[in-house]
Scaffold this active site. Sequence first.
Site, PDB file in Angstrom:
ATOM      1  N   HIS A 149      51.091  44.611  41.435  1.00 43.07           N
ATOM      2  CA  HIS A 149      51.323  46.268  41.163  1.00 43.07           C
ATOM      3  C   HIS A 149      52.717  46.569  40.472  1.00 43.07           C
ATOM      4  O   HIS A 149      52.609  47.610  40.096  1.00 43.07           O
ATOM      5  CB  HIS A 149      51.673  46.969  42.687  1.00 43.07           C
ATOM      6  CG  HIS A 149      50.369  46.668  43.506  1.00 43.07           C
ATOM      7  ND1 HIS A 149      49.038  47.187  43.298  1.00 43.07           N
ATOM      8  CD2 HIS A 149      50.496  46.303  44.908  1.00 43.07           C
ATOM      9  CE1 HIS A 149      48.347  47.033  44.316  1.00 43.07           C
ATOM     10  NE2 HIS A 149      49.042  46.502  45.455  1.00 43.07           N
ATOM     11  N   HIS A 186      43.677  45.217  47.641  1.00 43.36           N
ATOM     12  CA  HIS A 186      44.074  46.327  46.887  1.00 43.36           C
ATOM     13  C   HIS A 186      43.860  46.007  45.498  1.00 43.36           C
ATOM     14  O   HIS A 186      43.876  44.875  44.724  1.00 43.36           O
ATOM     15  CB  HIS A 186      45.716  46.301  46.884  1.00 43.36           C
ATOM     16  CG  HIS A 186      46.088  46.742  48.456  1.00 43.36           C
ATOM     17  ND1 HIS A 186      46.578  45.951  49.206  1.00 43.36           N
ATOM     18  CD2 HIS A 186      46.212  47.954  48.918  1.00 43.36           C
ATOM     19  CE1 HIS A 186      46.845  46.369  50.244  1.00 43.36           C
ATOM     20  NE2 HIS A 186      46.639  47.791  50.121  1.00 43.36           N
TER      21      HIS A 186
HETATM   22  F1  V1D Z   1      52.849  50.073  56.502  1.00 40.37           F
HETATM   23  C1  V1D Z   1      54.105  50.324  55.818  1.00 40.37           C
HETATM   24  C2  V1D Z   1      55.150  49.975  56.442  1.00 40.37           C
HETATM   25  C3  V1D Z   1      56.394  50.075  55.956  1.00 40.37           C
HETATM   26  C4  V1D Z   1      56.350  50.330  54.413  1.00 40.37           C
HETATM   27  C5  V1D Z   1      55.408  50.465  53.777  1.00 40.37           C
HETATM   28  C6  V1D Z   1      54.085  50.690  54.495  1.00 40.37           C
HETATM   29  C7  V1D Z   1      52.807  50.670  53.696  1.00 40.37           C
HETATM   30  C8  V1D Z   1      51.438  50.657  54.061  1.00 40.37           C
HETATM   31  N1  V1D Z   1      50.836  50.897  53.091  1.00 40.37           N
HETATM   32  N2  V1D Z   1      52.491  51.164  52.297  1.00 40.37           N
HETATM   33  C9  V1D Z   1      51.468  51.217  52.067  1.00 40.37           C
HETATM   34  C10 V1D Z   1      50.979  51.532  50.625  1.00 40.37           C
HETATM   35  N3  V1D Z   1      51.569  52.696  50.159  1.00 40.37           N
HETATM   36  C11 V1D Z   1      51.225  53.845  50.151  1.00 40.37           C
HETATM   37  C12 V1D Z   1      52.140  54.813  49.822  1.00 40.37           C
HETATM   38  C13 V1D Z   1      51.991  56.187  50.344  1.00 40.37           C
HETATM   39  N4  V1D Z   1      52.360  56.659  49.172  1.00 40.37           N
HETATM   40  C14 V1D Z   1      52.349  58.018  48.447  1.00 40.37           C
HETATM   41  C15 V1D Z   1      52.042  55.348  48.647  1.00 40.37           C
HETATM   42  O1  V1D Z   1      50.038  53.865  50.633  1.00 40.37           O
HETATM   43  C16 V1D Z   1      51.327  50.174  49.704  1.00 40.37           C
HETATM   44  C17 V1D Z   1      50.245  49.057  49.914  1.00 40.37           C
HETATM   45  C18 V1D Z   1      50.936  48.076  49.191  1.00 40.37           C
HETATM   46  C19 V1D Z   1      50.001  46.806  48.891  1.00 40.37           C
HETATM   47  C20 V1D Z   1      50.543  45.571  48.212  1.00 40.37           C
HETATM   48  C21 V1D Z   1      49.607  44.280  48.126  1.00 40.37           C
HETATM   49  O2  V1D Z   1      49.076  44.028  49.244  1.00 40.37           O
HETATM   50  O3  V1D Z   1      48.610  44.855  47.280  1.00 40.37           O
HETATM   51  C22 V1D Z   1      50.418  43.209  47.418  1.00 40.37           C
HETATM   52  N5  V1D Z   1      49.821  42.603  46.480  1.00 40.37           N
HETATM   53  O4  V1D Z   1      50.975  41.656  46.304  1.00 40.37           O
HETATM   54  C23 V1D Z   1      52.202  42.093  46.978  1.00 40.37           C
HETATM   55  C24 V1D Z   1      51.655  43.203  47.643  1.00 40.37           C
HETATM   56 CA    CA Z   2      42.211  43.135  44.080  1.00 41.41          CA
END
Ligand code: V1D
Ligand code: CA
Length: 465
Positions: A149, A186
Amino acid sequence: MYVELPFEELKPDTRKRRVAYFYDQDVGNYFYGTGHCMKPHRIRMTHSLIMNYELYKKMEIYRAKPATNLELTQFHTDEYIDFIDRVTPDNLQLFEREQIIFNVGDDCPVFDGLGEFCKISCGGSMEGAARLNNGSADIAINYAGGLHHAKKSEASGFCYLNDIVLGIIELLRVHPRVLYIDTDVHHGDGVEEAFYTNDRVMTCSFHKFGEFFPGTGNLNDIGIGKGKYYAVNVPLRDGIDDASYKSIFEPIIAAIVDWYQPSAIVLQCGGDSLSGDRLGPFNLSMRGHANCVNFVRSLGIPMMVVGGGGYTIRNVARTWAFETGICNGAILPKELPYNGYYEYYAPLYELDVRSSNMNNANSREYLDKILTQVISNLDHTKHAPSVQMNEVPVGMDLDEDLEEDLPESLDTKGGSQRARDKLVEAEGEFYDADEKEFGATNISNGYSLSESEKAEIEELNKQIV
Ligand code: V1D
Ligand code: CA
C-alpha cells in the site's frame, strides 16, 4: 468460460530451483503498538518453523543489507525518506505537519525503530531482485516485504515504504517485462499506482472489493496511457474457497503469462486471504493459498515471493512455512516440529490451516463475468511489448559475505543484532577496516545491451516513478 473444478491435492513441482531466502533476526522485535493487528513477530514465527522443518538444508539463507536512503529514493521522495529516517515516538511533536501529509497515525503509527524496520523490509526485496538479476537464484523469498500500500510519499494500510516497487525497479534493470501478482485480501494499490502508466510492469491483484480497504481495484481499472490494459483487477466477494480461487487464479495468470511473456514474476503472498483471518473475509485453506505459489513456480520463470498482510499470526506462519517448502519443491509433513513458538499452535500442533463452512458469495456467474472481462481486456495488449535487452546495466551491489542463520542463532532476546554487531566492530574485534564492504556486482546473466538500448532503458526507467 469459467469452469470450476474440485480442489485436489497439491502436486508439488519437484524440478530443482535455487532458492534464496532473506531473513533478518531483528525484524520480529519491531512493534506497531498495543492493539495494532500488524505483528512483525509473525515473520520470526515463520522463520522458526522454516528452520525446524530443516528447510535450511535446501536453500540459501541471507540477511540483506538494509536499504540505504539513497536506494529508497529510487521510488520515494527525498522529503518522505528523510521523515521516515528521522521520526521517532519521542520527537513526533516536531513533525506536526509531516504527520498529516505523510499519513502516519492510527493505521501507520510511528513506532521505535520504524526507519530500520522499513530498511530491512526494502533491503530484502531489493537484494532478492538483485539475486534474480544476476542469476544466482531462481526464487527469492522475503516475508518482511510485500508492503503493497505504500505510496511515493505517503504511508498507507500499515505500509510505509514500498519494497515491492523498489524490487521491481531493480528487476527492470535486466528484465524487459515484470509481472506482479497480489494475493493479499486487500487491493495492491501502491504497486498498481506506481506502474499504472507503464507497460513494462503488468500488475494483477486478487482482492475483496466492496466496502473494504483501500476501496480501489475495480474490474474496470485497467491502467492508463501506455499502461492501458497492463493493470488487471479481480474484485472478489466474501467467502471465496479453494476451488473457486484456483479456478479464477490459474486461467487468469496462465493467460497473462501467455500474452505478456514476463521474464520475472513478483508474487505477493499476503496471509490475510486465509480462512479465519482477523481482517480478511476469504475462506482459503493453507493449500488453497499455497496453490498460487505452486502454480507460479511451475511456470519456470524467475520469481520473487514476498509477504504482506496476515493477522491470525499462527496461520500466517504455518502457511508461509508451507509455501517455503513449495518453493523448494517439498510438501512439509503435517505434524509441526518443536519450535520456539510451539504453544501458539495448540491444541492440535498441526501445520494445516483449514477452510470453514462459511458461505461463498462468489457465484459461478459472477466469477464467469470477471474471467470473461479480464481475458477480453488481455486481447488488447500487444504481444510482449517494449525493449529487447541483452546486457546488464549497473545494478545493486551484493554482499557476497553471506550470513547464514542457524536455528540456535535465532534472536528472541530483544534489541538489534545489527546494533550489537556494530559494537563488536567498534571494539576492533573481528573487523578488518580495509575489508571491502560489497561483493560482486554486474554478474552477467546472458543479456547484453547496445548503447542505444541502454539509453532507451535508462529513459524507460526514469518514466517509471
Ligand atoms: F484493526 C485495526 C487495529 C488497529 C489499527 C488499525 C486497524 C485496521 C483494521 N483495518 N485498519 C484497517 C484498515 N484501515 C481502514 C482505515 C479506516 N480509514 C479511514 C482507513 O479501514 C487498513 C487495512 C490495511 C491492510 C494492510 C494489508 O493487509 O493489505 C497489508 N499488506 O501488506 C502489509 C499490510
Ligand atoms: Ca490483493
